[in-house]
Design an enzyme around this catalytic site. Structure first.
Site, PDB file in Angstrom:
ATOM      1  N   THR A 116      11.816 -11.612  13.883  1.00 35.09           N
ATOM      2  CA  THR A 116      12.310 -10.681  14.897  1.00 35.09           C
ATOM      3  C   THR A 116      11.814 -11.037  16.288  1.00 35.09           C
ATOM      4  O   THR A 116      12.478 -10.768  17.288  1.00 35.09           O
ATOM      5  CB  THR A 116      11.881  -9.240  14.514  1.00 35.09           C
ATOM      6  OG1 THR A 116      12.499  -8.936  13.271  1.00 35.09           O
ATOM      7  CG2 THR A 116      12.313  -8.219  15.535  1.00 35.09           C
ATOM      8  N   TYR A 122      20.294  -6.641  14.752  1.00 36.59           N
ATOM      9  CA  TYR A 122      20.014  -7.924  15.396  1.00 36.59           C
ATOM     10  C   TYR A 122      19.920  -8.989  14.328  1.00 36.59           C
ATOM     11  O   TYR A 122      19.843  -8.684  13.134  1.00 36.59           O
ATOM     12  CB  TYR A 122      18.697  -7.854  16.188  1.00 36.59           C
ATOM     13  CG  TYR A 122      17.498  -7.704  15.283  1.00 36.59           C
ATOM     14  CD1 TYR A 122      17.112  -6.459  14.803  1.00 36.59           C
ATOM     15  CD2 TYR A 122      16.783  -8.823  14.845  1.00 36.59           C
ATOM     16  CE1 TYR A 122      16.047  -6.319  13.930  1.00 36.59           C
ATOM     17  CE2 TYR A 122      15.708  -8.694  13.978  1.00 36.59           C
ATOM     18  CZ  TYR A 122      15.353  -7.436  13.525  1.00 36.59           C
ATOM     19  OH  TYR A 122      14.302  -7.308  12.661  1.00 36.59           O
ATOM     20  N   THR A 141       7.799 -10.533  10.463  1.00 35.65           N
ATOM     21  CA  THR A 141       6.719  -9.667   9.970  1.00 35.65           C
ATOM     22  C   THR A 141       6.815  -9.395   8.470  1.00 35.65           C
ATOM     23  O   THR A 141       5.821  -9.023   7.854  1.00 35.65           O
ATOM     24  CB  THR A 141       6.718  -8.324  10.729  1.00 35.65           C
ATOM     25  OG1 THR A 141       7.979  -7.674  10.526  1.00 35.65           O
ATOM     26  CG2 THR A 141       6.456  -8.518  12.205  1.00 35.65           C
ATOM     27  N   ASP A 142       8.020  -9.557   7.885  1.00 36.77           N
ATOM     28  CA  ASP A 142       8.206  -9.148   6.485  1.00 36.77           C
ATOM     29  C   ASP A 142       7.240  -9.848   5.523  1.00 36.77           C
ATOM     30  O   ASP A 142       6.709  -9.225   4.605  1.00 36.77           O
ATOM     31  CB  ASP A 142       9.650  -9.426   6.028  1.00 36.77           C
ATOM     32  CG  ASP A 142      10.657  -8.493   6.698  1.00 36.77           C
ATOM     33  OD1 ASP A 142      10.227  -7.579   7.433  1.00 36.77           O
ATOM     34  OD2 ASP A 142      11.871  -8.674   6.482  1.00 36.77           O
ATOM     35  N   LYS A 175       1.501  -5.305   5.955  1.00 37.40           N
ATOM     36  CA  LYS A 175       2.552  -4.607   6.691  1.00 37.40           C
ATOM     37  C   LYS A 175       2.678  -3.220   6.067  1.00 37.40           C
ATOM     38  O   LYS A 175       2.972  -3.083   4.883  1.00 37.40           O
ATOM     39  CB  LYS A 175       3.874  -5.380   6.600  1.00 37.40           C
ATOM     40  CG  LYS A 175       4.973  -4.729   7.427  1.00 37.40           C
ATOM     41  CD  LYS A 175       6.224  -5.586   7.544  1.00 37.40           C
ATOM     42  CE  LYS A 175       7.236  -4.865   8.449  1.00 37.40           C
ATOM     43  NZ  LYS A 175       8.441  -5.641   8.723  1.00 37.40           N
ATOM     44  N   GLU A 201      -9.685   1.027 -17.330  1.00 41.96           N
ATOM     45  CA  GLU A 201      -9.015   1.618 -18.502  1.00 41.96           C
ATOM     46  C   GLU A 201      -8.579   0.537 -19.496  1.00 41.96           C
ATOM     47  O   GLU A 201      -8.128   0.832 -20.591  1.00 41.96           O
ATOM     48  CB  GLU A 201      -7.795   2.430 -18.050  1.00 41.96           C
ATOM     49  CG  GLU A 201      -8.164   3.761 -17.413  1.00 41.96           C
ATOM     50  CD  GLU A 201      -6.932   4.613 -17.112  1.00 41.96           C
ATOM     51  OE1 GLU A 201      -6.152   4.903 -18.035  1.00 41.96           O
ATOM     52  OE2 GLU A 201      -6.758   4.973 -15.943  1.00 41.96           O
TER      53      GLU A 201
END
Ligand code: ASP
Length: 353
Positions: free
Chosen positions: A37, A50, A116-117, A189, A310
């Site tokens: 981006t 975009y 950023t993903d 993120k 557990e």
């Protein structure tokens, strides 16, 4: 008159020499662009539609002339993708290239522009595979370059400030977003749309950038870069490791597909402290017995997945991911599998990296 002319000439020469030596003192920061981006372009300044990765690195640099006041900037396009399309191939290309680039005397630090993903994944992969103490900083943006109040230019400026700072040396791969400096081990993120999306919920940010200066508050004890045992110098492909997500009533179809497709490792994004549904438990235990490495992680974003809570991991040969989320666990398991298939050794990697 002659003396005056000589005086002016001398002053001019001194000024040129001074500015040349000043320019030399500025660090050389090389920017590697991958898209995202931060290089996104849309038709509206206020809408969210975009396409990522449209703007070339030369344009991104030209849009922030202030960068030249802090460093000698060079830039290079590596790929031009939305980071949702990130791949092992690009990671290996970046790691190989960085290992050569950072050995050069004329490179003091690197900034990587990135979507950023999957930024936290690329940062963590490089944190484990690049052998250098020089600063490596990943940066992106949540708003496209054509948006009103785009966050890319200031983020890029802050990233170059961070990569230029001697205080950033030896801290591992960093993410700089919205003023925070985060370590690759803990950065996540946390918000799909907010500019304040990167956080380190388990351990906090390492520091922040303000008015062109870095301020560090802590260092990580996790191993990285120079201390990492992982070496991808001669590696062209990584072992196949997949992630299985758990939920109520989950069935084993997806898990069976990974097992039948020959995956060498499986990360289980479990519930709570990495707990496993009864519909999956037996299949995961069988897979482990067959030699597929199983890491228990959690779909819960904070807190560690601990060994033997557990589940008696030692009985099944399972590995607990500690603070690594499923996507980072996948990376560590892939790299671990380049060295060993011993689950106890791999557990020590998860304890230390
Ligand atoms: N999809 C974009 C990417 O990761 C999102 C962003 O950069 O913020 O490339």
């Amino acid at each position: 008159m002659k003396t005056l002319r000589l005086f002016f000439l001398f002053t001019l020469v001194s000024l040129i020499a001074l500015s040349a030596s000043y320019a030399q003192k500025r660090p050389n920061i090389h920017i590697l662009a991958t898209g995202g981006t931060i290089a996104g372009a849309g038709t509206s300044t206020t809408g969210t539609a975009y396409t990522p990765g449209q703007v070339a690195i030369s344009e991104l640099i030209a849009a922030v002339p202030e960068l030249n006041e802090i460093a000698n900037i060079t830039g290079e396009q590596i790929v031009r993708i939305g980071s949702q399309d990130m791949s092992d191939e690009v990671w290996l290309k970046l790691a190989h290239y960085l290992n050569t680039l950072l050995k050069r005397q004329d490179v003091d630090g690197v900034v990587i522009t990135h979507g950023t993903d999957t930024m936290e994944e690329t940062a963590f992969f490089l944190n484990l595979t690049v052998k250098s103490n020089k600063p490596i900083v990943l940066v992106g943006a949540m708003r496209a370059s054509t948006s009103l109040s785009a966050d890319g230019p200031l983020n890029l400026y802050n990233a170059v400030v961070t990569a230029s700072a001697t205080e950033s040396t030896g801290r591992g791969v960093l993410i700089v977003m919205n003023g925070l400096i985060l370590g690759a081990h803990s950065a996540m993120k946390m918000n799909t749309i907010d500019v304040q999306t990167f956080q380190a919920p388990n351990s906090g940010a390492l520091g922040y950038v303000f008015n062109g200066k870095v301020h560090y508050n802590q260092t990580t004890d996790k191993l990285h870069t120079m201390q990492s045992v992982f070496d991808v110098t001669n590696i062209e492909t990584l072992p196949k490791v997949g992630i299985i997500y758990s939920y109520s009533n989950v069935e084993s179809d997806a898990l069976e597909a990974l097992i039948n497709k020959g995956y060498e490792g499986i990360v289980h994004a479990g519930v709570g402290n990495g707990n496993i549904h009864k519909n999956l438990f037996g299949k995961l235990a069988d897979a482990s017995r067959q030699g597929i490495l199983i890491v228990r992680s959690s779909r819960v974003p904070t807190g560690p997945t601990t060994l033997g809570a557990e589940i008696d991991d030692s009985e099944y040969g399972f590995i607990a991911s500690q603070e690594l989320n499923p996507q980072k666990s996948r990376i560590l398991l892939m790299l671990a599998l380049t060295k060993t298939k011993n689950y106890k050794t791999i557990q020590t990697y998860f304890n230390n990296y």
